[in-house]
Enzyme design. Structure first.
Site, PDB file in Angstrom:
ATOM      1  N   TYR A  90       0.784  -1.241   0.000  1.00 27.52           N
ATOM      2  CA  TYR A  90       0.000   0.000   0.000  1.00 27.52           C
ATOM      3  C   TYR A  90       0.811   1.284   0.000  1.00 27.52           C
ATOM      4  O   TYR A  90       0.251   2.353  -0.254  1.00 27.52           O
ATOM      5  CB  TYR A  90      -0.978   0.010   1.188  1.00 27.52           C
ATOM      6  CG  TYR A  90      -2.143  -0.895   0.927  1.00 27.52           C
ATOM      7  CD1 TYR A  90      -3.248  -0.448   0.225  1.00 27.52           C
ATOM      8  CD2 TYR A  90      -2.117  -2.224   1.326  1.00 27.52           C
ATOM      9  CE1 TYR A  90      -4.310  -1.288  -0.064  1.00 27.52           C
ATOM     10  CE2 TYR A  90      -3.175  -3.077   1.046  1.00 27.52           C
ATOM     11  CZ  TYR A  90      -4.262  -2.598   0.351  1.00 27.52           C
ATOM     12  OH  TYR A  90      -5.301  -3.435   0.055  1.00 27.52           O
TER      13      TYR A  90
ATOM     14  N   GLY B 190       2.837   3.898  -1.633  1.00 25.62           N
ATOM     15  CA  GLY B 190       3.076   4.280  -3.019  1.00 25.62           C
ATOM     16  C   GLY B 190       1.737   4.396  -3.727  1.00 25.62           C
ATOM     17  O   GLY B 190       0.681   4.424  -3.094  1.00 25.62           O
TER      18      GLY B 190
ATOM     19  N   GLY C 216      -1.618   3.547  -5.521  1.00 23.28           N
ATOM     20  CA  GLY C 216      -2.536   2.417  -5.531  1.00 23.28           C
ATOM     21  C   GLY C 216      -2.362   1.525  -4.323  1.00 23.28           C
ATOM     22  O   GLY C 216      -1.803   1.924  -3.309  1.00 23.28           O
TER      23      GLY C 216
ATOM     24  N   HIS D  26      -3.985   5.270   5.538  1.00 26.35           N
ATOM     25  CA  HIS D  26      -3.859   6.574   4.880  1.00 26.35           C
ATOM     26  C   HIS D  26      -4.640   6.589   3.565  1.00 26.35           C
ATOM     27  O   HIS D  26      -5.348   7.559   3.271  1.00 26.35           O
ATOM     28  CB  HIS D  26      -2.375   6.880   4.649  1.00 26.35           C
ATOM     29  CG  HIS D  26      -2.108   8.233   4.083  1.00 26.35           C
ATOM     30  ND1 HIS D  26      -1.677   8.413   2.785  1.00 26.35           N
ATOM     31  CD2 HIS D  26      -2.200   9.472   4.632  1.00 26.35           C
ATOM     32  CE1 HIS D  26      -1.515   9.714   2.573  1.00 26.35           C
ATOM     33  NE2 HIS D  26      -1.822  10.375   3.669  1.00 26.35           N
ATOM     34  N   ASP D  27      -4.523   5.513   2.780  1.00 25.83           N
ATOM     35  CA  ASP D  27      -5.297   5.407   1.531  1.00 25.83           C
ATOM     36  C   ASP D  27      -6.799   5.470   1.822  1.00 25.83           C
ATOM     37  O   ASP D  27      -7.553   6.147   1.112  1.00 25.83           O
ATOM     38  CB  ASP D  27      -4.981   4.102   0.796  1.00 25.83           C
ATOM     39  CG  ASP D  27      -3.610   4.094   0.132  1.00 25.83           C
ATOM     40  OD1 ASP D  27      -2.906   5.120   0.184  1.00 25.83           O
ATOM     41  OD2 ASP D  27      -3.244   3.042  -0.430  1.00 25.83           O
TER      42      ASP D  27
ATOM     43  N   ASP E  11      -2.684  12.965   6.618  1.00 25.46           N
ATOM     44  CA  ASP E  11      -1.223  12.964   6.482  1.00 25.46           C
ATOM     45  C   ASP E  11      -0.546  12.941   7.848  1.00 25.46           C
ATOM     46  O   ASP E  11       0.443  12.233   8.058  1.00 25.46           O
ATOM     47  CB  ASP E  11      -0.759  14.182   5.688  1.00 25.46           C
ATOM     48  CG  ASP E  11      -1.111  14.103   4.207  1.00 25.46           C
ATOM     49  OD1 ASP E  11      -1.637  13.058   3.761  1.00 25.46           O
ATOM     50  OD2 ASP E  11      -0.852  15.091   3.495  1.00 25.46           O
TER      51      ASP E  11
END
EC number: 3.1.1.4
Length: 124
Positions: free
Chosen positions: A27, A29, A31, A47-48, A89
């Protein structure tokens, strides 16, 4: 913005996001799919998911405001959407810092999507 995310990672975890977290596990990076491989990869997964809940602005491009107070990052500004990006973030940077002891670049750097089967993906 991604540049600000890099700044927060540097301030909080004392590491370069670009060099430490841009191509790690399933995860970290662009995508992501499969199961998070360790605590650091889970930071990226969360975070995604956090970015996925943000509506009305662009987490990767929009600039938000933050300050440092007593060594902590404080998200500010009047735009609730941009503040939400900042909080995503900030949480990830703290997560990276708190899991440095299990970061394993020899095992998970450039891990590759082939090791992250789509069918094993978990929901946010």
């Amino acid at each position: 913005s991604l540049i600000q995310f890099e700044t927060l990672i540097m301030k909080v975890a004392k590491k370069s996001g670009m060099f430490w977290y841009s191509n790690y596990g399933c995860y970290c990076g662009w995508g992501g799919q499969g199961r998070p491989q360790d605590a650091t990869d889970r930071c990226c997964f969360v975070h995604d998911c956090c970015y996925g809940k943000v509506t009305g602005c662009d987490p990767k491009m929009d600039v938000y405001s933050f300050s440092e107070e007593n060594g902590d990052i404080v998200c500010g500004g009047d735009d609730p959407c941009k503040k939400e990006i900042c909080e995503c973030d900030r949480a990830a940077a703290i997560c990276f810092r708190d899991n440095l002891n299990t970061y394993n670049d020899k095992k998970y750097w450039a891990f590759g999507a082939k090791n992250c089967p789509q069918e094993e993906s978990e929901p946010c």
